[in-house]
Design a protein around this motif. Structure first.
Motif, mmCIF file in Angstrom:
data_model
loop_
_atom_site.group_PDB
_atom_site.id
_atom_site.type_symbol
_atom_site.label_atom_id
_atom_site.label_comp_id
_atom_site.label_asym_id
_atom_site.label_seq_id
_atom_site.Cartn_x
_atom_site.Cartn_y
_atom_site.Cartn_z
ATOM 1 N N GLU A 1 38.813 47.834 50.017
ATOM 2 C CA GLU A 1 39.162 48.444 48.736
ATOM 3 C C GLU A 1 39.921 47.449 47.844
ATOM 4 O O GLU A 1 39.641 47.324 46.651
ATOM 5 C CB GLU A 1 40.011 49.689 49.005
ATOM 6 C CG GLU A 1 40.114 50.661 47.879
ATOM 7 C CD GLU A 1 40.844 51.916 48.335
ATOM 8 O OE1 GLU A 1 40.402 52.998 47.901
ATOM 9 O OE2 GLU A 1 41.816 51.833 49.097
ATOM 10 N N ALA A 2 40.866 46.733 48.413
ATOM 11 C CA ALA A 2 41.661 45.765 47.656
ATOM 12 C C ALA A 2 40.801 44.621 47.129
ATOM 13 O O ALA A 2 41.059 44.090 46.055
ATOM 14 C CB ALA A 2 42.783 45.204 48.536
ATOM 15 N N THR A 3 39.772 44.245 47.867
ATOM 16 C CA THR A 3 38.892 43.151 47.462
ATOM 17 C C THR A 3 38.043 43.537 46.242
ATOM 18 O O THR A 3 37.686 42.695 45.448
ATOM 19 C CB THR A 3 37.977 42.741 48.641
ATOM 20 O OG1 THR A 3 38.808 42.406 49.740
ATOM 21 C CG2 THR A 3 37.130 41.544 48.293
ATOM 22 N N LEU A 4 37.743 44.805 46.115
ATOM 23 C CA LEU A 4 36.902 45.274 45.003
ATOM 24 C C LEU A 4 37.655 45.334 43.692
ATOM 25 O O LEU A 4 37.056 45.304 42.629
ATOM 26 C CB LEU A 4 36.310 46.656 45.349
ATOM 27 C CG LEU A 4 35.231 47.193 44.439
ATOM 28 C CD1 LEU A 4 34.074 46.199 44.314
ATOM 29 C CD2 LEU A 4 34.718 48.525 44.932
ATOM 30 N N ARG A 5 38.967 45.376 43.744
ATOM 31 C CA ARG A 5 39.759 45.497 42.518
ATOM 32 C C ARG A 5 39.666 44.261 41.670
ATOM 33 O O ARG A 5 39.492 43.176 42.031
ATOM 34 C CB ARG A 5 41.225 45.755 42.854
ATOM 35 C CG ARG A 5 41.393 47.154 43.405
ATOM 36 C CD ARG A 5 42.862 47.484 43.604
ATOM 37 N NE ARG A 5 42.923 48.615 44.493
ATOM 38 C CZ ARG A 5 43.658 48.645 45.583
ATOM 39 N NH1 ARG A 5 44.417 47.652 45.932
ATOM 40 N NH2 ARG A 5 43.665 49.715 46.345
ATOM 41 N N GLY B 1 29.858 55.180 41.786
ATOM 42 C CA GLY B 1 30.365 53.988 41.122
ATOM 43 C C GLY B 1 30.829 52.903 42.082
ATOM 44 O O GLY B 1 31.629 52.052 41.737
ATOM 45 N N PHE B 2 30.315 52.933 43.313
ATOM 46 C CA PHE B 2 30.661 51.958 44.356
ATOM 47 C C PHE B 2 32.139 51.972 44.727
ATOM 48 O O PHE B 2 32.692 50.973 45.154
ATOM 49 C CB PHE B 2 30.188 50.550 43.983
ATOM 50 C CG PHE B 2 28.693 50.427 44.006
ATOM 51 C CD1 PHE B 2 28.025 50.256 45.206
ATOM 52 C CD2 PHE B 2 27.955 50.520 42.833
ATOM 53 C CE1 PHE B 2 26.638 50.170 45.245
ATOM 54 C CE2 PHE B 2 26.576 50.437 42.861
ATOM 55 C CZ PHE B 2 25.913 50.259 44.065
ATOM 56 N N LYS B 3 32.771 53.130 44.592
ATOM 57 C CA LYS B 3 34.160 53.284 45.058
ATOM 58 C C LYS B 3 34.137 53.216 46.586
ATOM 59 O O LYS B 3 33.317 53.860 47.235
ATOM 60 C CB LYS B 3 34.707 54.630 44.609
ATOM 61 C CG LYS B 3 36.128 54.899 45.070
ATOM 62 C CD LYS B 3 36.576 56.287 44.625
ATOM 63 C CE LYS B 3 38.012 56.555 44.946
ATOM 64 N NZ LYS B 3 38.305 56.679 46.363
ATOM 65 N N VAL B 4 35.027 52.402 47.170
ATOM 66 C CA VAL B 4 35.102 52.280 48.626
ATOM 67 C C VAL B 4 35.728 53.550 49.186
ATOM 68 O O VAL B 4 36.860 53.901 48.852
ATOM 69 C CB VAL B 4 35.928 51.040 49.044
ATOM 70 C CG1 VAL B 4 36.117 51.004 50.558
ATOM 71 C CG2 VAL B 4 35.254 49.767 48.547
ATOM 72 N N LEU B 5 34.977 54.254 50.038
ATOM 73 C CA LEU B 5 35.478 55.469 50.671
ATOM 74 C C LEU B 5 36.088 55.166 52.031
ATOM 75 O O LEU B 5 37.182 55.621 52.338
ATOM 76 C CB LEU B 5 34.352 56.494 50.831
ATOM 77 C CG LEU B 5 33.651 56.943 49.546
ATOM 78 C CD1 LEU B 5 32.500 57.886 49.876
ATOM 79 C CD2 LEU B 5 34.647 57.602 48.598
ATOM 80 N N LYS B 6 35.350 54.409 52.861
ATOM 81 C CA LYS B 6 35.800 54.057 54.209
ATOM 82 C C LYS B 6 35.098 52.778 54.629
ATOM 83 O O LYS B 6 33.942 52.557 54.272
ATOM 84 C CB LYS B 6 35.449 55.155 55.222
ATOM 85 C CG LYS B 6 36.233 56.422 55.075
ATOM 86 C CD LYS B 6 35.864 57.401 56.169
ATOM 87 C CE LYS B 6 37.140 57.843 56.826
ATOM 88 N NZ LYS B 6 36.931 58.721 57.957
ATOM 89 N N ALA B 7 35.803 51.978 55.424
ATOM 90 C CA ALA B 7 35.207 50.758 55.973
ATOM 91 C C ALA B 7 35.767 50.524 57.367
ATOM 92 O O ALA B 7 36.914 50.865 57.650
ATOM 93 C CB ALA B 7 35.500 49.570 55.066
ATOM 94 N N ALA B 8 34.944 49.937 58.226
ATOM 95 C CA ALA B 8 35.365 49.709 59.604
ATOM 96 C C ALA B 8 34.679 48.494 60.202
ATOM 97 O O ALA B 8 33.585 48.107 59.786
ATOM 98 C CB ALA B 8 35.051 50.937 60.457
#
Length: 172
Positions: A168-172, A119-126
């Protein structure tokens, strides 16, 4: 507005009642709505476009033209970013990002990478310095491009910045 749990349950029931043709039509309509909102920029899988959108929105980067060679966005300080996303989930645990063309050509300064789950949940970003990417990528003669894996060890590498919370915050 209804509760997300109620909406999800009702939506799931509705989707289960749909034919394959109806589901594909809805998929197309959703994709078109995301294009209209500027979240997506192409008819391709939304993973790459969504990654670009989230990073640019989170950090105020200027998105490059779709045809720009070697980088996807520019920061206010002139830093050039290559942005990649990978969706992992049921039956696909690969963390291989899409092809990086002409890695040695100096087209970008930082690789911005994000792993999405179901569901395109953000797991990790760098944010990863290009020098690290060059050191860890392997060249594929078949595709004439470099292959980079967004493994867990990347987040411990010197110079890498974990930006999971910001994306993650941007996707909300």
């Amino acid at each position: 507005m209804t509760s997300p749990l109620i909406s999800k349950s009702l939506l799931q029931e509705e989707l289960e009642a749909c034919s394959v043709a109806d589901l594909l039509l809805r998929h197309t309509q959703i994709h078109e709505a995301l294009l209209a909102r500027g979240v997506l920029r192409s008819a391709n899988s939304p993973t790459g476009d969504l990654a670009e959108y989230l990073f640019c929105r989170a950090f105020g980067w200027q998105q490059a033209k779709a045809s720009e060679r070697g980088f996807d966005a520019t920061g206010a300080d002139g830093t050039r970013y290559q942005i990649k996303g990978r969706q992992i989930g049921r039956g696909n645990a690969s963390r291989q990002l899409s092809a990086i063309r002409d890695l040695q050509g100096g087209h970008f300064d930082v690789l911005a990478g994000v792993l999405f789950g179901e569901g395109f949940k953000v797991l990790k970003a760098a944010l990863i310095p290009v020098a690290y990417v060059i050191g860890k990528a392997r060249f594929s003669p078949h595709t004439r491009s470099s292959i980079f894996m967004l493994r867990d060890e990347v987040w411990q590498a010197p110079g890498v910045r974990d930006v999971t919370a910001e994306i993650e915050a941007t996707l909300r």
